[in-house]
Scaffold this active site. Structure first.
Site, PDB file in Angstrom:
ATOM      1  N   THR A   1      11.231  -7.289 -11.146  1.00  0.00           N
ATOM      2  CA  THR A   1      10.636  -8.941 -11.526  1.00  0.00           C
ATOM      3  C   THR A   1       9.769  -8.941 -10.601  1.00  0.00           C
ATOM      4  OG1 THR A   1      12.918  -9.725 -11.445  1.00  0.00           O
ATOM      5  CG2 THR A   1      11.240 -11.251 -11.124  1.00  0.00           C
TER       6      THR A   1
ATOM      7  N   CYS B   1       5.405   6.827  16.320  1.00  0.00           N
ATOM      8  CA  CYS B   1       6.291   7.120  17.905  1.00  0.00           C
ATOM      9  C   CYS B   1       7.533   8.059  16.984  1.00  0.00           C
ATOM     10  CB  CYS B   1       6.987   5.875  18.112  1.00  0.00           C
ATOM     11  SG  CYS B   1       7.882   6.005  19.394  1.00  0.00           S
TER      12      CYS B   1
ATOM     13  N   GLY C   1       1.172  -1.435  -0.018  1.00  0.00           N
ATOM     14  CA  GLY C   1       0.326  -0.344   0.180  1.00  0.00           C
ATOM     15  C   GLY C   1       1.343   1.093  -0.040  1.00  0.00           C
ATOM     16  N   THR C   2       1.828   1.380   1.189  1.00  0.00           N
ATOM     17  CA  THR C   2       2.739   2.390   0.998  1.00  0.00           C
ATOM     18  C   THR C   2       3.375   3.150  -0.521  1.00  0.00           C
ATOM     19  OG1 THR C   2       3.118   1.825   2.967  1.00  0.00           O
ATOM     20  CG2 THR C   2       4.710   3.607   1.884  1.00  0.00           C
TER      21      THR C   2
ATOM     22  N   SER D   1      -3.560  -2.796  -0.270  1.00  0.00           N
ATOM     23  CA  SER D   1      -2.388  -4.381   0.102  1.00  0.00           C
ATOM     24  C   SER D   1      -2.832  -5.656   0.513  1.00  0.00           C
ATOM     25  CB  SER D   1      -1.740  -3.006   1.029  1.00  0.00           C
ATOM     26  OG  SER D   1      -1.133  -3.677   1.196  1.00  0.00           O
TER      27      SER D   1
ATOM     28  N   HIS E   1      -1.464  -7.155   3.250  1.00  0.00           N
ATOM     29  CA  HIS E   1      -1.675  -8.202   4.518  1.00  0.00           C
ATOM     30  C   HIS E   1      -3.042  -7.299   4.212  1.00  0.00           C
ATOM     31  CE1 HIS E   1       0.573  -4.642   6.509  1.00  0.00           C
ATOM     32  NE2 HIS E   1       0.253  -4.538   5.155  1.00  0.00           N
TER      33      HIS E   1
ATOM     34  N   ASN F   1      -7.799   4.205   8.387  1.00  0.00           N
ATOM     35  CA  ASN F   1      -7.342   3.640   9.533  1.00  0.00           C
ATOM     36  C   ASN F   1      -7.446   3.060  11.355  1.00  0.00           C
ATOM     37  OD1 ASN F   1      -4.922   4.817   8.564  1.00  0.00           O
ATOM     38  ND2 ASN F   1      -4.467   4.200   9.729  1.00  0.00           N
TER      39      ASN F   1
HETATM   40  C1  LIG Z   1      -1.836  -0.585   5.869  1.00  0.00           C
HETATM   41  C2  LIG Z   1      -1.836   0.935   5.571  1.00  0.00           C
HETATM   42  C3  LIG Z   1      -1.045   1.173   4.148  1.00  0.00           C
HETATM   43  C4  LIG Z   1       0.246   1.134   3.865  1.00  0.00           C
HETATM   44  O1  LIG Z   1       0.520  -0.685   3.358  1.00  0.00           O
HETATM   45  P1  LIG Z   1       1.257  -1.212   3.465  1.00  0.00           P
HETATM   46  O2  LIG Z   1       1.372  -2.266   2.564  1.00  0.00           O
HETATM   47  O3  LIG Z   1       1.288  -1.570   4.408  1.00  0.00           O
HETATM   48  O4  LIG Z   1       2.477  -0.733   3.038  1.00  0.00           O
HETATM   49  C5  LIG Z   1      -1.389   2.331   3.296  1.00  0.00           C
HETATM   50  N1  LIG Z   1      -3.072   2.956   4.270  1.00  0.00           N
HETATM   51  C6  LIG Z   1      -3.891   2.480   5.124  1.00  0.00           C
HETATM   52  C7  LIG Z   1      -4.908   3.157   4.822  1.00  0.00           C
HETATM   53  C8  LIG Z   1      -3.451   1.527   5.363  1.00  0.00           C
HETATM   54  O5  LIG Z   1      -4.082   0.836   6.704  1.00  0.00           O
END
Ligand SMILES: *Cc1c(COP(=O)(O)O)cnc(C)c1O
Length: 396
Positions: free
Chosen positions: A242, A330, A76-77, A204, A206, A156
């Site tokens: 890749t 943090c 997601g990042t 994302s 995970h 989130n």
């Molecule tokens: C977890 C999260 C991300 C980041 O996704 P990653 O796959 O962990 O890099 C971005 N935006 C929101 C709203 C998220 O909850």
């Protein structure tokens, strides 16, 4: 499905989810047997290619996109960064303004701040006391030189759902690109890039019971973004490297399961979330639910426990086997109160006394009963401590 230790109560599914057993099984052959590079012409490569293609179809289906509009990323990042930096880089040099909100995930907020360092002006639109952005505030922030609007779908920390369709119409009228971070809404609410009216959308794996380190950016046909990495011609020249074949296969399976099971899963999770929330707000005095209670995803509750320090509470709960989150960042050793709660107008003390509980597919009724038994006395114990004692807990 349940991979979390039996006694432990994991209530932090918005941070990450365990990989679903079916997802894991789908991935396994792609590590050692079918290890081919999806760009190779030979049969090993072709097997990798067809697995990536099938996953692309499933991910596209989850959000109502065409497979060619999916760009696989490392998560997601990266998808958020590609959306912001990529659309700014592709824009006409005379346009130098983007709009986002004060409650975005750090992946958007910190990318926007980095763009500011490069001379891009950024408007951070705030939210109401319910944690929801007013589309009219987005409209008012528009300028002739605006390149992009970036607003998240489900927050989130709060779970609040932003009015993406309305903002999509505003962006379309103004002929400005619209990006949506849908990482927290995928698998929880129906997602359709057409009705949302987005040009770009991040998801994302995970967060939907897929593996870490894989995600996707939806890029609407005709929307131009500059790649942010330089290398081969992967992902239609939008993201070289890749392909992470096992990760992408897992993401595809997770997307497929999310699409099939979403409604049934949501209904069960909402009942448990509401039971937890009802119990904590009725058993304890001075507990407040942060954010709009009706316009939010089914699995999240964010509660302010006035007079108890969130960090101390989080640690005390962890010692008793409950994992949750403060939403606080943090930075440089100091715990900052959540930027989301501050943007809603909470005081620094209120923000620091808040905890997020996020439920998921592994959450059981028994776990919620145990959480309801453990949390209130723990809050009372911390409330009984003097502010001085509380700050000692903080300092450790
Ligand atoms: C977890 C999260 C991300 C980041 O996704 P990653 O796959 O962990 O890099 C971005 N935006 C929101 C709203 C998220 O909850």
């Amino acid at each position: 499905m349940l991979h979390v230790t039996a006694m432990h109560i994991y209530l932090d599914y918005n941070a990450t989810t365990p990989v679903d057993r079916e997802v894991l099984e789908a991935m396994l052959p792609y590590f050692a047997e079918n290890f081919g590079n999806a760009s190779s012409i030979h049969s090993y490569g072709q097997r990798g290619r067809s697995a990536v293609d099938a996953a692309r179809d499933s991910v596209a289906e989850l959000i109502g996109a065409k497979p060619a509009e999916i760009v696989f990323t490392s998560g997601g990042t990266e998808a958020d960064n590609l959306a912001l930096f990529g659309s700014v880089a592709a824009s006409n040099q005379s346009r130098k303004h983007i709009i986002t909100t004060a409650i975005e995930h750090p992946a958007v907020l910190n990318a926007a701040q980095a763009l500011e360092q490069q001379g891009i002006e950024v408007t951070y639109v705030s939210v109401g006391s319910d944690g929801i952005v007013d589309p009219q505030d987005i409209r008012r922030a528009l300028r002739p030189e605006t390149i992009l609007i970036s607003v998240m779908h489900a927050n989130n920390e709060l779970g609040t759902i932003q009015p993406i369709e309305k903002i999509g119409r505003i962006a379309a009228e103004a002929d400005v690109y619209f990006h949506c971070d849908a990482v927290q809404s995928a698998g929880k609410v129906p997602l359709d890039v057409e009705s949302l009216g987005v040009n770009l959308l991040s998801i994302s794996a995970h967060k939907i019971y897929g593996p870490k380190g894989v995600g996707a950016l939806y890029v609407r046909a005709g929307t131009s973004i500059e790649p942010q990495f330089h290398g081969g011609h992967h992902e239609r020249d939008r993201r070289p490297g890749t392909e992470n074949v096992p990760g992408i296969v897992g993401f595809g399976k997770a997307a497929e399961l999310a699409e099939i099971n979403r409604e049934a899963n949501d209904a069960g999770i909402e009942i448990l979330r509401d039971r937890l929330e009802e119990a904590l707000t009725s058993v304890l005095s001075a507990v407040r639910v942060n954010g709009n209670r009706s316009r939010r995803v089914a699995n999240t509750t964010n509660l302010a426990f006035a007079g108890a320090g969130g960090e101390a509470l989080l640690i005390a709960l962890d010692l008793q086997g409950i994992s949750c989150s403060t939403g606080a960042a943090c930075s440089s050793g100091a715990v900052e109160p959540s930027h989301v709660l501050l943007a809603m107008g909470l005081s620094s003390d209120e923000a620091r006394s808040s905890l997020r509980f996020s439920l998921g597919l592994g959450t059981t009724s028994d776990e919620i009963d145990r959480a309801i038994a453990i949390i209130p006395p723990t809050v009372e114990r911390l409330r009984a401590l003097s502010p001085r004692a509380l700050s000692t807990v903080h300092a450790r």
